[in-house]
Design a protein around this motif. Structure first.
Motif, PDB file in Angstrom:
ATOM      1  N   SER A 349      -1.020  80.057 -27.738  1.00  0.00           N
ATOM      2  CA  SER A 349      -1.880  79.230 -28.593  1.00  0.00           C
ATOM      3  C   SER A 349      -1.064  78.389 -29.570  1.00  0.00           C
ATOM      4  CB  SER A 349      -2.868  80.115 -29.361  1.00  0.00           C
ATOM      5  OG  SER A 349      -2.205  80.916 -30.323  1.00  0.00           O
ATOM      6  N   GLY A 350       0.268  78.459 -29.489  1.00  0.00           N
ATOM      7  CA  GLY A 350       1.118  77.616 -30.308  1.00  0.00           C
ATOM      8  C   GLY A 350       1.673  78.274 -31.546  1.00  0.00           C
ATOM      9  N   VAL A 351       1.665  79.593 -31.613  1.00  0.00           N
ATOM     10  CA  VAL A 351       2.116  80.315 -32.804  1.00  0.00           C
ATOM     11  C   VAL A 351       3.521  80.852 -32.567  1.00  0.00           C
ATOM     12  CG1 VAL A 351       1.667  82.251 -34.367  1.00  0.00           C
ATOM     13  CG2 VAL A 351      -0.241  80.942 -33.404  1.00  0.00           C
ATOM     14  N   ASP A 352       4.452  80.601 -33.510  1.00  0.00           N
ATOM     15  CA  ASP A 352       5.764  81.244 -33.500  1.00  0.00           C
ATOM     16  C   ASP A 352       5.604  82.663 -34.024  1.00  0.00           C
ATOM     17  OD1 ASP A 352       7.153  79.021 -32.567  1.00  0.00           O
ATOM     18  OD2 ASP A 352       7.434  78.212 -34.586  1.00  0.00           O
ATOM     19  N   VAL A 353       6.081  83.648 -33.272  1.00  0.00           N
ATOM     20  CA  VAL A 353       5.907  85.048 -33.648  1.00  0.00           C
ATOM     21  C   VAL A 353       7.260  85.667 -33.985  1.00  0.00           C
ATOM     22  CG1 VAL A 353       4.994  87.295 -32.980  1.00  0.00           C
ATOM     23  CG2 VAL A 353       3.887  85.211 -32.152  1.00  0.00           C
ATOM     24  N   ILE A 354       7.365  86.204 -35.190  1.00  0.00           N
ATOM     25  CA  ILE A 354       8.541  86.942 -35.649  1.00  0.00           C
ATOM     26  C   ILE A 354       8.191  88.422 -35.632  1.00  0.00           C
ATOM     27  CG2 ILE A 354      10.116  87.338 -37.591  1.00  0.00           C
ATOM     28  CD1 ILE A 354       9.484  84.445 -38.475  1.00  0.00           C
ATOM     29  N   ALA A 355       9.058  89.260 -35.058  1.00  0.00           N
ATOM     30  CA  ALA A 355       8.795  90.691 -34.954  1.00  0.00           C
ATOM     31  C   ALA A 355       9.841  91.469 -35.737  1.00  0.00           C
ATOM     32  CB  ALA A 355       8.797  91.134 -33.493  1.00  0.00           C
ATOM     33  N   ILE A 356       9.385  92.342 -36.632  1.00  0.00           N
ATOM     34  CA  ILE A 356      10.265  93.174 -37.448  1.00  0.00           C
ATOM     35  C   ILE A 356       9.954  94.631 -37.147  1.00  0.00           C
ATOM     36  CG2 ILE A 356      10.994  93.774 -39.795  1.00  0.00           C
ATOM     37  CD1 ILE A 356      10.019  91.011 -40.676  1.00  0.00           C
ATOM     38  N   GLY A 357      10.910  95.347 -36.586  1.00  0.00           N
ATOM     39  CA  GLY A 357      10.747  96.763 -36.291  1.00  0.00           C
ATOM     40  C   GLY A 357      11.531  97.614 -37.271  1.00  0.00           C
ATOM     41  N   SER A 369       9.125  91.516 -26.499  1.00  0.00           N
ATOM     42  CA  SER A 369       7.970  90.924 -25.820  1.00  0.00           C
ATOM     43  C   SER A 369       7.015  90.279 -26.815  1.00  0.00           C
ATOM     44  CB  SER A 369       7.230  91.994 -25.014  1.00  0.00           C
ATOM     45  OG  SER A 369       8.053  92.537 -24.016  1.00  0.00           O
ATOM     46  N   ILE A 370       6.948  90.825 -28.020  1.00  0.00           N
ATOM     47  CA  ILE A 370       6.071  90.271 -29.046  1.00  0.00           C
ATOM     48  C   ILE A 370       6.626  88.966 -29.592  1.00  0.00           C
ATOM     49  CG2 ILE A 370       5.187  90.640 -31.395  1.00  0.00           C
ATOM     50  CD1 ILE A 370       4.962  93.616 -30.705  1.00  0.00           C
ATOM     51  N   ALA A 371       7.931  88.923 -29.859  1.00  0.00           N
ATOM     52  CA  ALA A 371       8.549  87.779 -30.531  1.00  0.00           C
ATOM     53  C   ALA A 371       8.621  86.562 -29.624  1.00  0.00           C
ATOM     54  CB  ALA A 371       9.941  88.153 -31.014  1.00  0.00           C
ATOM     55  N   SER A 372       8.688  85.381 -30.252  1.00  0.00           N
ATOM     56  CA  SER A 372       8.763  84.138 -29.492  1.00  0.00           C
ATOM     57  C   SER A 372      10.098  83.977 -28.787  1.00  0.00           C
ATOM     58  CB  SER A 372       8.518  82.943 -30.422  1.00  0.00           C
ATOM     59  OG  SER A 372       7.193  82.925 -30.889  1.00  0.00           O
ATOM     60  N   ASN A 373      11.168  84.499 -29.373  1.00  0.00           N
ATOM     61  CA  ASN A 373      12.476  84.492 -28.730  1.00  0.00           C
ATOM     62  C   ASN A 373      13.367  85.523 -29.409  1.00  0.00           C
ATOM     63  OD1 ASN A 373      14.083  83.151 -30.929  1.00  0.00           O
ATOM     64  ND2 ASN A 373      12.630  81.491 -30.518  1.00  0.00           N
ATOM     65  N   PRO A 374      14.521  85.865 -28.824  1.00  0.00           N
ATOM     66  CA  PRO A 374      15.351  86.929 -29.390  1.00  0.00           C
ATOM     67  C   PRO A 374      15.778  86.699 -30.834  1.00  0.00           C
ATOM     68  CG  PRO A 374      16.048  86.423 -27.145  1.00  0.00           C
ATOM     69  CD  PRO A 374      15.035  85.386 -27.516  1.00  0.00           C
ATOM     70  N   GLU A 375      15.928  85.422 -31.237  1.00  0.00           N
ATOM     71  CA  GLU A 375      16.345  85.146 -32.605  1.00  0.00           C
ATOM     72  C   GLU A 375      15.265  85.511 -33.612  1.00  0.00           C
ATOM     73  OE1 GLU A 375      18.001  81.256 -33.190  1.00  0.00           O
ATOM     74  OE2 GLU A 375      18.740  81.164 -31.133  1.00  0.00           O
ATOM     75  N   PHE A 376      14.055  85.765 -33.121  1.00  0.00           N
ATOM     76  CA  PHE A 376      12.944  86.109 -34.006  1.00  0.00           C
ATOM     77  C   PHE A 376      12.700  87.613 -34.058  1.00  0.00           C
ATOM     78  CE2 PHE A 376      10.361  81.868 -34.024  1.00  0.00           C
ATOM     79  CZ  PHE A 376      11.508  81.216 -34.476  1.00  0.00           C
ATOM     80  N   VAL A 377      13.640  88.414 -33.567  1.00  0.00           N
ATOM     81  CA  VAL A 377      13.503  89.867 -33.588  1.00  0.00           C
ATOM     82  C   VAL A 377      14.482  90.455 -34.599  1.00  0.00           C
ATOM     83  CG1 VAL A 377      13.726  92.005 -32.258  1.00  0.00           C
ATOM     84  CG2 VAL A 377      12.762  89.962 -31.189  1.00  0.00           C
ATOM     85  N   PHE A 378      14.000  91.341 -35.466  1.00  0.00           N
ATOM     86  CA  PHE A 378      14.837  92.024 -36.448  1.00  0.00           C
ATOM     87  C   PHE A 378      14.513  93.518 -36.406  1.00  0.00           C
ATOM     88  CE2 PHE A 378      14.210  87.719 -37.980  1.00  0.00           C
ATOM     89  CZ  PHE A 378      15.514  87.304 -38.239  1.00  0.00           C
ATOM     90  N   ILE A 379      15.550  94.350 -36.440  1.00  0.00           N
ATOM     91  CA  ILE A 379      15.375  95.799 -36.405  1.00  0.00           C
ATOM     92  C   ILE A 379      16.096  96.414 -37.594  1.00  0.00           C
ATOM     93  CG2 ILE A 379      15.779  97.897 -35.060  1.00  0.00           C
ATOM     94  CD1 ILE A 379      15.730  96.121 -32.547  1.00  0.00           C
ATOM     95  N   LEU A 380      15.363  97.138 -38.419  1.00  0.00           N
ATOM     96  CA  LEU A 380      15.895  97.748 -39.628  1.00  0.00           C
ATOM     97  C   LEU A 380      15.885  99.262 -39.487  1.00  0.00           C
ATOM     98  CD1 LEU A 380      14.021  95.589 -42.320  1.00  0.00           C
ATOM     99  CD2 LEU A 380      16.147  95.082 -41.102  1.00  0.00           C
TER     100      LEU A 380
END
Length: 813
Positions: A349-357, A369-380
């Protein structure tokens, strides 16, 4: 004290008047008071005391202060204090003390409807309006309650909901209230006068407090936070999440015109706290709304949070502006398949998704799978690491920021992408971008659809149970919007309708290649698709507090509190799977896989909704009320027959003399309203249309102008109502095996009232006092066009006002 919190909510723009009253805001306020049988007499008295305590803080004055009214409801309306009868404090208190306890059912929608009438009849122009609904139980008709609340908010009535006791429906309260700041819950009537005093600050900023001048990122985007509130998160860690969200937004300049707009929700097994994108909040308002956020500490149904995020952004997001969703979670979702599918839909739908685990329980594959691309994934490693992590997210939101790798230390991140083990379609990745990504220029989804003046249709790019609607936005570009089929059905492009899965050949069928007899449904932990021979043949649901597990089936899961999605097609009641017939009591409707089938009762019996069966009666009773299938009063863009927003392009609601209620829709010769649900509709032999219109001068093209048609997508209309002011006439067309036309004359000096009626034998058109009929026979031809108001292929677009449009398909008024 609870009433102090409500007073503050009412006095957002008020102060203290010369008489020392707490609230001197100029406003009209109506209390909607529950008088049902579940309320003890003493509790009813306590409710009245509560109302009196609040109003004693008001400065009641018809000219410079507050005017109050009240509605007492149960199964019927009881005592009413109108806004026309301006009362002093003592007069209002006397009226309240004399309210009668009705002691019957809880028809909250009826009470809200009467409240709306009070505002319409006695509300002061240009004055703020608020309705305060108090209830201790579930409404007998939840759909009507939510619909009436929706209508109230459309008319700029701020709705405040107070729920008392444990029998209330929290989702219903949320549907009543204008937002989380206007929703209250207490344990019982004894505690109605008490609530945590700290709510006062979060509900209402001090009137002298000014919003500080904002400093920070000056980009433009809608940013929505998806916050995990599941049971695995400690209370102090949940607060750390909220602080993190505050810190991120503090780096943004919030401004609806050329800045950021922010929203958020909290999810676990369901979504239970929402901060919407509209109305747009300031920094202070957003922070205070976050302080109000609650959680229910249940399972991690990430897909429900993603789905609700998509719905809010599609409904409230700004057109042509970048959309960003920031998902924060500490664990694996309970339904991985549904989560990935919903994430794909959100991204599509055109949304950039950032995923923080956060923490060791996360599923890295799911995060990617949730994030728009690997650069938008962060793991803490833990929640405390979030305190130094703001800059990393700000760097993705703010194009002016330096590269995050050099500007901020990342506490702990993982950059290796884990191998994908899920068998659902992989997520498409793209390079991060700050340019708008709304789907106004997405022609791929609309390729191949035929659009002339209105809406086109295509299959959904990845789901069988959804479809694509396409709206032209100029110069060969389209805006695509994804729509769901009724639960249990697949989209059939050849027929432009939703149909049983067994009748549809869909390449994205989840049963394809499956050796199981059922697969998980993406929209509910309880639902599943039934498979046979590698094809979907139907849908089903597990029992309450059971979830569907692939390869296992239904298993007990107290974290699965979803409603069965198939129940949504049952309009009558969750207890009765049949619906009353609109006009014939000796018939009823059966719902099966999302389709409605007309069924007969045995001779000498009539359908009884109370008994959910056909019963023996001596008299089937009076005819049922004839209700329209479409009603557009054009004081807003809502179909009041169903409560749905309608699609419109360039139409403006204006004050105009002679219009019912003073408002009507102005069509400028290029604008239109489209009702997609009538595409490919089988009207058979019964259509009755009535409307009022006022032309704006002579036709500029010399052609008849369309009022109501289903002419689009290169199809001639099978239904059309038009006007031709070259010869001062209205016209109607019906196309069956043959085509028939009827015209009538009118005077152009005033509003024109036209009625179009076809019954399978006769086409009758009535304009003001002039009627003309034509013999016409057969079923109305089925065309693939939606219903259009103000335009249609083969006609000129209408220029003028349209008001009070009704369409009846099953009865005659």
């Amino acid at each position: 004290m609870m009433y102090l919190a409500i007073i503050v909510a009412l006095c957002l723009f008020g102060g203290v008047n010369s008489e020392g009253k707490e609230c001197s805001r100029v406003a009209d306020i109506v209390f909607v008071l529950d008088a049902s049988e579940s309320i003890y007499d003493q509790d009813f008295i306590t409710q009245m005391d509560f109302v009196i305590n609040i109003t004693n803080q008001f400065y009641l004055n018809q000219t410079h202060g507050i005017v109050v009214g009240a509605v007492v409801y149960s199964s019927d309306i009881g005592d009413v204090v109108s806004l026309n009868d301006s009362k002093t404090q003592s007069e209002f208190e006397t009226a309240v003390r004399n309210f009668v306890h009705l002691k019957d059912g809880t028809d909250t929608g009826l009470g809200i409807r009467r409240m709306r009438q009070l505002f319409a009849d006695g509300g002061r122009p240009g004055v703020s309006k608020m309705g305060i609904v108090i209830t201790d139980g579930r409404s007998v008709d939840k759909e009507q309650t939510l619909l009436q609340s929706h209508y109230a908010r459309l008319r700029n009535i701020t709705m405040l909901a107070v729920g008392v006791g444990i029998e209330i429906d929290f989702q219903e309260l949320q549907g009543i209230a204008s937002g989380s700041n206007f929703l209250f819950r207490v344990q019982n009537y004894e505690t109605l006068g008490s609530l945590a005093l700290n709510l006062t600050t979060s509900l209402c900023p001090e009137t002298s407090e000014a919003e500080p001048i904002q400093e920070g990122c000056e980009g433009v985007a809608d940013v929505f936070f998806v916050i995990d509130g599941s049971e695995s998160i400690f209370d102090e860690d949940f607060l750390v999440q909220l602080d993190f969200v505050k810190d991120v937004t503090n780096d943004l300049v919030l401004n609806e015109t050329d800045g950021y707009v922010v929203g958020a929700l909290v999810f676990s097994s369901v979504v239970n706290s929402e901060i919407h994108l509209r109305p747009v909040l300031s920094q202070t308002g957003f922070r205070r709304s976050l302080d109000q956020a609650t959680r229910i500490k249940a399972g991690t149904a990430t897909h429900t949070g993603l789905r609700r995020t998509r719905e809010i952004i599609q409904l409230e997001g700004r057109f042509g502006v970048r959309q960003v969703a920031i998902v924060i979670t500490d664990g694996r979702s309970k339904n991985n398949t549904a989560t990935v599918i919903e994430a794909n839909l959100l991204k599509e739908s055109g949304v950039d998704v950032i995923a923080i685990g956060i923490g060791y329980l996360i599923d890295q594959t799911e995060l990617y799978s949730i994030a728009s691309n690997p650069e938008f994934v962060f793991i803490l490693d833990n929640f405390q690491d979030m305190r130094n992590f703001t800059g990393n997210v700000s760097a993705l939101l703010c194009p002016q920021q330096d590269d995050p790798a050099t500007s901020t230390d990342i506490p702990s991140t993982t950059t290796d992408i884990p191998s994908t083990t899920t068998d659902i379609p992989s997520t498409t990745t793209s390079t991060p971008t700050t340019t708008p990504r709304r789907r106004e220029n997405d022609t791929d989804e609309c390729s191949g659809c035929r659009i002339v003046n209105g809406v086109g249709y295509n299959p959904h790019p990845s789901r069988c149970d959804m479809y694509t609607q396409c709206y032209p936005v100029g110069e060969g570009h389209f805006r695509s919007v994804f729509r769901p089929c009724p639960p249990g059905l697949f989209w059939q492009q050849s027929a432009l309708t939703c149909n049983r899965p067994a009748e549809v050949d869909c390449p994205y069928d989840l049963c394809i290649g499956s050796t199981q007899n059922s697969v998980a449904h993406p929209d509910s932990c309880r639902a599943y698709w039934m498979c046979s021979g590698g094809d979907t043949v139907g849908a089903g649901c597990c029992g309450r507090f059971q979830s569907f597990l692939p390869g296992i089936g239904c298993a007990q899961d107290f974290g699965c509190a979803d409603d069965c999605i198939l129940d949504h097609v049952i309009q009558a009641s969750t207890a009765c799977h049949y619906e009353e017939h609109e006009t014939n009591s000796q018939k009823y409707y059966l719902y099966e896989w999302g389709l409605r089938r007309e069924m007969p009762c045995a001779p000498g019996t009539a359908f009884s909704f109370q008994s959910c069966s056909c019963i023996v009666v001596s008299d089937t009773g009076a005819a049922r009320e004839c209700r329209p299938d479409l009603y557009l009063p054009f004081d807003d863009f809502v179909d009041h027959a169903r409560g749905n927003w309608v699609d419109q392009r360039g139409v403006v609601i204006r004050n105009v003399g002679g219009a019912v209620g003073g408002l009507a829709a102005y069509f400028d010769g290029s604008s239109s309203v489209v009702i997609p649900r009538f595409a490919n509709y089988d009207f058979q032999q019964n259509v009755y249309i009535t409307l009022r219109y006022l032309p704006d001068g002579p036709s500029q093209t010399g052609r008849p102008e369309a009022l109501v048609t289903n002419a689009d997508c290169d199809h001639n209309p099978s239904i059309a109502v038009y006007h031709d002011n070259q010869v001062q006439s209205s016209g109607g067309i019906v196309r069956t095996p043959g085509e028939y036309n009827s015209t009538t004359r009118y005077s152009i000096n005033d509003w024109i009232e036209v009625t179009y009626s076809y019954d399978g034998e006769y086409l009758l058109l009535t304009t003001n006092a002039d009627s003309h009929g034509t013999v016409a026979q057969g079923n109305i031809a089925v065309v693939q066009s939606a219903l259009h108001i103000g335009d249609g292929a083969g006609f000129a677009n209408f220029r003028g006002y349209i008001d009070e449009l009704y369409v009846y398909l099953t009865c005659r008024p």
